[in-house]
Design a protein around this motif. Structure first.
Motif, short mmCIF file in Angstrom:
data_model
loop_
_atom_site.label_atom_id
_atom_site.label_comp_id
_atom_site.label_asym_id
_atom_site.label_seq_id
_atom_site.Cartn_x
_atom_site.Cartn_y
_atom_site.Cartn_z
N LYS A 1 -1.64 11.67 4.86
CA LYS A 1 -2.08 10.03 4.70
C LYS A 1 -2.34 9.48 5.98
O LYS A 1 -3.58 8.76 6.07
CB LYS A 1 -0.91 9.44 4.08
N LYS B 1 0.80 -1.29 0.00
CA LYS B 1 0.22 0.15 0.12
C LYS B 1 0.87 1.18 -0.03
O LYS B 1 0.65 2.34 -0.83
CB LYS B 1 -0.82 0.01 1.23
N HIS C 1 1.03 4.09 -2.80
CA HIS C 1 0.85 5.53 -2.36
C HIS C 1 2.08 6.29 -3.11
O HIS C 1 1.52 7.30 -3.58
CB HIS C 1 0.74 5.50 -0.86
#
Length: 103
Positions: A58, A22, A26
């Motif tokens: 984030k 992830k 990102h």
């Protein structure tokens, strides 16, 4: 992807492969450029970007002192590494803040 996971495992033997994936997703295109794929702990502007873009943006952690403490701790943990991978750095900061599950 395997290279990023291997680097994270130098610091966390039980690294979460999904969390690493992830983070890689990102960061996307930033990982293509060597300079932007690394974090410099000696550059205050770089650390400010990490705090604002990654930790606050984030991860949603708005407590500046908590964010700075996690970033400083990660800099110390990775001090021996002259080429601090942004993926590994972001992973360790998120882990320190207890935010890996929210990625």
């Amino acid at each position: 992807m395997a290279d990023y996971l291997a680097d994270v495992k130098k610091y966390d033997a039980a690294a979460d492969a999904d969390a690493v994936a992830k983070i890689v997703k990102h960061l996307g295109i930033a990982l293509r450029n060597r300079d932007s794929s690394l974090v410099s702990c000696t550059d205050p502007e770089e650390l400010k970007r990490v705090r604002n873009s990654w930790v606050a943006g984030k991860l949603g952690v708005t407590d500046g002192a908590k964010a700075d403490a996690a970033i400083e701790k990660t800099c110390k943990v990775m001090a021996a590494d002259n080429s601090k991978s942004r993926v590994t750095f972001y992973y360790l900061v998120a882990k320190d803040l207890g935010m890996l599950g929210s990625l």
